[in-house]
Enzyme design. Structure first.
Site, PDB file in Angstrom:
ATOM      1  N   GLU A 141      -9.297  -2.293  -1.821  1.00 12.05           N
ATOM      2  CA  GLU A 141      -9.468  -1.182  -0.880  1.00 12.05           C
ATOM      3  C   GLU A 141      -9.691   0.155  -1.585  1.00 12.05           C
ATOM      4  OE1 GLU A 141      -6.199  -1.359   1.854  1.00 12.05           O
ATOM      5  OE2 GLU A 141      -6.712  -3.386   2.503  1.00 12.05           O
TER       6      GLU A 141
ATOM      7  N   LYS B  21      -6.196  -3.589  14.744  1.00 15.15           N
ATOM      8  CA  LYS B  21      -7.268  -4.229  13.976  1.00 15.15           C
ATOM      9  C   LYS B  21      -8.087  -5.087  14.936  1.00 15.15           C
ATOM     10  CE  LYS B  21      -4.851  -4.655   9.523  1.00 15.15           C
ATOM     11  NZ  LYS B  21      -4.006  -5.560   8.706  1.00 15.15           N
TER      12      LYS B  21
ATOM     13  N   GLU C 112       0.827  -1.213   0.000  1.00 13.98           N
ATOM     14  CA  GLU C 112       0.000   0.000   0.000  1.00 13.98           C
ATOM     15  C   GLU C 112       0.860   1.261   0.000  1.00 13.98           C
ATOM     16  OE1 GLU C 112      -2.523   0.009   3.449  1.00 13.98           O
ATOM     17  OE2 GLU C 112      -3.357  -1.961   3.024  1.00 13.98           O
TER      18      GLU C 112
ATOM     19  N   GLU D 235       4.726   0.789   7.563  1.00 11.88           N
ATOM     20  CA  GLU D 235       4.139  -0.349   8.278  1.00 11.88           C
ATOM     21  C   GLU D 235       4.721  -1.668   7.765  1.00 11.88           C
ATOM     22  OE1 GLU D 235      -0.198  -2.482   8.036  1.00 11.88           O
ATOM     23  OE2 GLU D 235      -0.142  -0.310   7.862  1.00 11.88           O
TER      24      GLU D 235
END
Length: 444
Positions: free
Chosen positions: A217, A355, A174, A303
């Site tokens: 997404e 999450k 991402e 991340e």
């Protein structure tokens, strides 16, 4: 006392067309619904998501067993209980009704984290209603946070996809934009949407119309070859949108997806079968690549830069760039307090990706968040790639005061329902909230 009167569970479909669990929880105050998400790139240490494995239905991904566990085991135990006792209800489900454990804690492998979480979230909504509070304020009280001055998060929009989420050659999963220079969440979402629309034009011009198809997404997955190409596209879109200086960049590398366990190397060309091995990198080489990217582009967060067990490489990178750039553990930590403790001891990272379905209850999510915040880490609340129309995490991020959220591109309803809910919350709070902005890692 308000009491739980009934619980109905069902199998619904998530944004990928895969089955997931939804729950309706009934009290005297009304009916409260929650639906759980699921991930594509999942960490091996996550709590168990129970699937039926019946290959004749939904390619083995049905969740009727989880639904049955709610009806036969969870529901009888919760009827008559007070939904305001969030901790007690979560503890009962996890420790008594499920009771399965591994070295990292309660793993929910009997009932399924998807069954437990759906009930936990619905219960949280029922508790908020019983107290006459909006969900975000109720979550703030559960976490012991102040409710007079709330913090609105910086949204991290995933606008270019690679990795396991896309069919291009890019290894990293991402590439995100973060409008830290906005003054409200409404302005931040506007900036994000405008950069996204300009990015679409830039990609269409360079790669053709079919390059603007969107991934799971909502991000674009043009046929690009590597990270610098993706980042250059972002920089161009930010520039033509007129928001230069207000927008920073972040990435979710999801490096566990391309770590070769046997050779202990990272293969940046992992999507090409039988490749020539020229794109393989050691942990040190990958670390140097990140450092170069951080110098060239306005990065504020990275991340999962390394494999989920590579605490050593994490610690080195955090030591070298951690002051300027947030190093976030997702697969490394899986929202698990025991894994967070280990990472704190090893100084492995300075940010938690939160999450709810990795750990499986609202209470344990709050505990994980508090542990990270106590150690002066940043906390980013996150969606999963398989989402539903449930906007719970929008209220969660405001209640927990984490100052940052990632829930996809400003595209696709299962992503936008979270961003839209954040705008509603900001509107209802008026002057009783502030936008986290550049201080998103440690919002006061």
């Amino acid at each position: 006392m308000v009491a739980i009167k009934d619980i109905t569970a069902r199998q619904i479909l998530d944004s990928r067309g895969n089955p997931t669990v939804e729950v309706d929880l009934l009290t005297d105050g009304g009916c409260f619904r929650a639906a759980v998400p699921s991930g594509a790139s999942t960490g091996i240490y996550e709590a168990l998501e129970l699937r039926d494995k019946d290959q004749t239905k939904f390619m083995g991904k049905g969740v009727m067993k989880a639904v049955e566990n709610i009806h036969k085991i969870i529901k009888p135990a919760l009827i008559g209980k007070d939904p305001c006792d969030q901790k007690g209800i979560d503890k009962l489900m996890v420790e008594e009704l499920d009771g399965t454990k591994n070295e990292w804690g309660w793993c929910k492998s009997k009932l399924g984290a998807n069954a437990i979480l759906a009930v936990s979230m619905a219960c949280c909504r029922a508790g908020a209603a019983a107290k006459g509070m909006p969900l975000y304020k109720y979550i703030a009280t559960l976490a012991g946070n102040p409710t007079d001055k709330m913090v609105m998060p910086v949204p991290f929009f995933n606008v270019i996809n690679g990795g396991s989420h896309a069919g291009n050659k890019v290894a990293m999963q991402e590439f995100m934009i973060a409008p830290v220079g906005a003054s409200t969440i409404q302005e931040a979402i506007q900036i994000g949407a405008e950069v996204y629309q300009h990015l679409k034009v830039v990609i269409k011009k360079k790669y053709g119309l079919d390059a603007t198809n969107v991934g799971d997404e909502g991000g674009f997955a043009p046929n690009i070859s590597g990270a610098t190409e993706a980042l250059d596209l972002l920089m161009e879109a930010i520039k033509v949108s007129g928001h230069e200086g207000k927008v920073k960049i972040a990435a979710d590398v999801a490096a566990s997806e391309f770590f070769l366990q046997d050779d202990k190397v990272y293969d940046l060309d992992f999507k090409t079968p039988n490749n020539d091995k020229s794109q393989r990198k050691t942990g040190e080489e990958l670390r140097n690549l990140y450092k170069d990217l951080c110098q060239k582009y306005p990065f504020v967060s990275i991340e999962d830069p390394f494999d989920q067990d590579d605490f050593h490489s994490y610690a080195q990178l955090t030591n070298e760039v951690g002051e300027k750039v947030q190093i976030v553990g997702d697969d490394l930590l899986v929202t698990n307090p025991t894994r967070i403790e280990k990472a704190v001891q090893e100084k492995a990272c300075n940010g938690l990706l939160l999450k709810v379905n990795q750990i499986g209850t609202v209470s344990e999510s709050i505990e994980a968040c508090q542990l990270a915040q106590k150690n002066k880490w940043g906390v980013m609340v996150s969606h999963r790639s398989g989402e539903t129309e449930d906007s719970f995490i929008a209220d969660l991020v405001v209640g927990l005061r984490t100052g940052q959220i990632k829930t996809g591109a400003p595209c696709r309803s299962e992503r936008l329902c979270k961003y839209n809910q954040l705008m509603r919350i900001e509107e209802s709070l008026g002057s009783d909230c502030q936008y986290a902005g550049a201080g998103f890692r440690h919002p006061n």
